[in-house]
Design an enzyme around this catalytic site. Structure first.
Site, PDB file in Angstrom:
ATOM      1  N   ARG A   1      60.142  67.218  35.576  1.00 11.88           N
ATOM      2  CA  ARG A   1      61.295  66.341  35.813  1.00 11.88           C
ATOM      3  C   ARG A   1      61.482  65.293  34.710  1.00 11.88           C
ATOM      4  NH1 ARG A   1      60.432  61.594  37.756  1.00 11.88           N
ATOM      5  NH2 ARG A   1      62.368  61.393  38.927  1.00 11.88           N
TER       6      ARG A   1
ATOM      7  N   ASP B   1      62.966  55.212  38.563  1.00  8.50           N
ATOM      8  CA  ASP B   1      62.014  55.558  39.611  1.00  8.50           C
ATOM      9  C   ASP B   1      61.026  54.449  39.893  1.00  8.50           C
ATOM     10  OD1 ASP B   1      63.140  57.996  39.606  1.00  8.50           O
ATOM     11  OD2 ASP B   1      61.583  58.955  38.418  1.00  8.50           O
TER      12      ASP B   1
ATOM     13  N   GLU C   1      33.451  76.371  44.725  1.00  4.10           N
ATOM     14  CA  GLU C   1      32.777  75.097  44.447  1.00  4.10           C
ATOM     15  C   GLU C   1      33.008  74.607  43.025  1.00  4.10           C
ATOM     16  OE1 GLU C   1      31.268  72.920  46.677  1.00  4.10           O
ATOM     17  OE2 GLU C   1      32.419  74.314  47.895  1.00  4.10           O
TER      18      GLU C   1
ATOM     19  N   PRO D   1      38.611  68.092  41.525  1.00  7.46           N
ATOM     20  CA  PRO D   1      38.416  66.784  42.161  1.00  7.46           C
ATOM     21  C   PRO D   1      37.670  65.805  41.242  1.00  7.46           C
ATOM     22  CG  PRO D   1      37.702  68.572  43.630  1.00  7.46           C
ATOM     23  CD  PRO D   1      37.999  69.192  42.302  1.00  7.46           C
TER      24      PRO D   1
HETATM   25  C1  9D3 Z   1      33.960  71.054  50.275  1.00  6.61           C
HETATM   26  C2  9D3 Z   1      33.739  71.364  48.838  1.00  6.61           C
HETATM   27  N1  9D3 Z   1      33.386  70.144  48.087  1.00  6.61           N
HETATM   28  C3  9D3 Z   1      31.939  69.970  48.108  1.00  6.61           C
HETATM   29  C4  9D3 Z   1      31.498  68.708  47.501  1.00  6.61           C
HETATM   30  C5  9D3 Z   1      33.844  70.209  46.696  1.00  6.61           C
HETATM   31  C6  9D3 Z   1      35.199  70.722  46.510  1.00  6.61           C
HETATM   32  C7  9D3 Z   1      35.405  71.811  45.687  1.00  6.61           C
HETATM   33  C8  9D3 Z   1      36.682  72.280  45.482  1.00  6.61           C
HETATM   34  C9  9D3 Z   1      36.280  70.131  47.118  1.00  6.61           C
HETATM   35  C10 9D3 Z   1      37.578  70.616  46.916  1.00  6.61           C
HETATM   36  C11 9D3 Z   1      37.766  71.703  46.105  1.00  6.61           C
HETATM   37  C12 9D3 Z   1      39.130  72.231  45.875  1.00  6.61           C
HETATM   38  N2  9D3 Z   1      39.995  71.211  45.255  1.00  6.61           N
HETATM   39  C13 9D3 Z   1      40.450  71.308  44.029  1.00  6.61           C
HETATM   40  O1  9D3 Z   1      40.176  72.278  43.361  1.00  6.61           O
HETATM   41  C14 9D3 Z   1      41.251  70.235  43.492  1.00  6.61           C
HETATM   42  C15 9D3 Z   1      41.605  68.967  44.039  1.00  6.61           C
HETATM   43  C16 9D3 Z   1      41.303  68.337  45.282  1.00  6.61           C
HETATM   44  O2  9D3 Z   1      40.628  68.860  46.179  1.00  6.61           O
HETATM   45  N3  9D3 Z   1      41.815  67.078  45.494  1.00  6.61           N
HETATM   46  C17 9D3 Z   1      42.581  66.424  44.583  1.00  6.61           C
HETATM   47  N4  9D3 Z   1      42.866  66.968  43.402  1.00  6.61           N
HETATM   48  C18 9D3 Z   1      42.395  68.229  43.158  1.00  6.61           C
HETATM   49  S1  9D3 Z   1      42.647  69.056  41.743  1.00  6.61           S
HETATM   50  C19 9D3 Z   1      41.787  70.369  42.225  1.00  6.61           C
END
Ligand code: 9D3
Length: 254
Positions: free
Chosen positions: A153, A168, A115, A88
């Site tokens: 793609r 696209d 996490e 994220p």
């Molecule tokens: C509830 C956990 N969060 C606490 C602040 C952090 C968190 C850790 C791991 C939130 C989501 C995740 C799992 N997500 C991914 O590994 C992830 C992701 C995403 O959640 N949204 C958009 N792109 C991606 S790429 C990897």
């Protein structure tokens, strides 16, 4: 192009990679995709891939050694790989980034869980961190699939001649704007008719209608994309003649 996917859920990828366009790309030898179970690279007797965070706190952190060993193994399968961590915290995936990644020989996609991953693994092994948008997933696996799909793609020979990547939404063909509305048979559905112009056989008029509809839709739904459309003087004139003014900045919604 070669993809190595590092995950604790290799099963997640079986069905999506075994269907449709990606399956054909693999069958045609245009891409090689290998999943690696991170657990297979764990060294302790319980094959642990995660552990409690130093300093305390909620949740678990992915241990660095199994991730590093899996990356080294995946590297052995190719030349110079780019190591991509799905997180994220990463750079948001868009068409430009997909095009950039499609130029690589090998991508090693690291799917985080829990996490996150130990910071030293990130610092020592990760070349690029990618997010697929501002919403919460259960882990990096669905994000890796999205990235894979958007990159594969674009590879030469993957799309049929009919559906060229150039046309696209988000690519140069529609010049960064959204696509016009489309219709097929029947001529009347749910009491709604197909616009007359599309049945007229007047190709110039159809082109104009589609251009105007695409711009109206882009202004309404994605005004931030309009600036990138690089409209010609003739197109700007056509917009003016039809009472369409371009937003300088603002919000959408239709
Ligand atoms: C509830 C956990 N969060 C606490 C602040 C952090 C968190 C850790 C791991 C939130 C989501 C995740 C799992 N997500 C991914 O590994 C992830 C992701 C995403 O959640 N949204 C958009 N792109 C991606 S790429 C990897």
């Amino acid at each position: 192009m070669r993809f190595d996917i590092l995950t604790i859920f290799p099963d997640f990828f079986v069905s999506p990679l075994g269907a449709g366009m990606i399956r054909r790309a693999v069958q045609d030898g245009l891409v090689v995709i290998q999943t690696h179970n991170i657990r297979d690279y764990a060294t302790d007797k319980h094959a642990m891939t995660d552990d409690r965070p130093f300093g305390g706190g909620e949740g678990m952190v992915m241990k660095p050694e199994p991730l590093a060993a899996a990356v080294e193994q995946a590297r052995g399968n190719g030349g110079d790989a780019r190591v991509v961590l799905l997180t994220p915290q990463g750079r948001t995936l868009n068409q430009r980034l997909a095009e950039e990644l499609a130029g690589e020989k090998q991508l090693i996609l690291v799917c985080g869980r829990y996490e996150g991953v130990d910071e030293r693994f990130r610092a020592a092994y990760v070349d690029l961190e990618v997010s697929i948008g501002d919403y919460v997933l259960t882990g990096g696996e669905p994000a890796a699939l999205v990235l894979l799909d958007s990159v594969i793609r674009l590879l030469p020979g993957v799309l049929g001649c009919g559906d060229s990547a150039e046309n696209d939404t988000f690519s140069r063909g529609s010049r960064g704007g959204l696509k016009y509305p489309q219709y097929t048979r029947p001529r009347i559905f749910a009491g709604r008719e197909v616009p007359d112009v599309l049945l007229s056989g007047d190709h110039a008029a159809i082109e104009r209608w589609r251009f105007l509809a695409a711009v109206r839709r882009t202004i309404s739904r994605r005004p931030e994309l309009v600036a990138a459309m690089e409209l010609t003087p003739a197109e700007l004139k056509l917009l003016r003649e039809n009472g369409i003014s371009l937003p300088s900045a603002g919000v959408g919604g239709d």
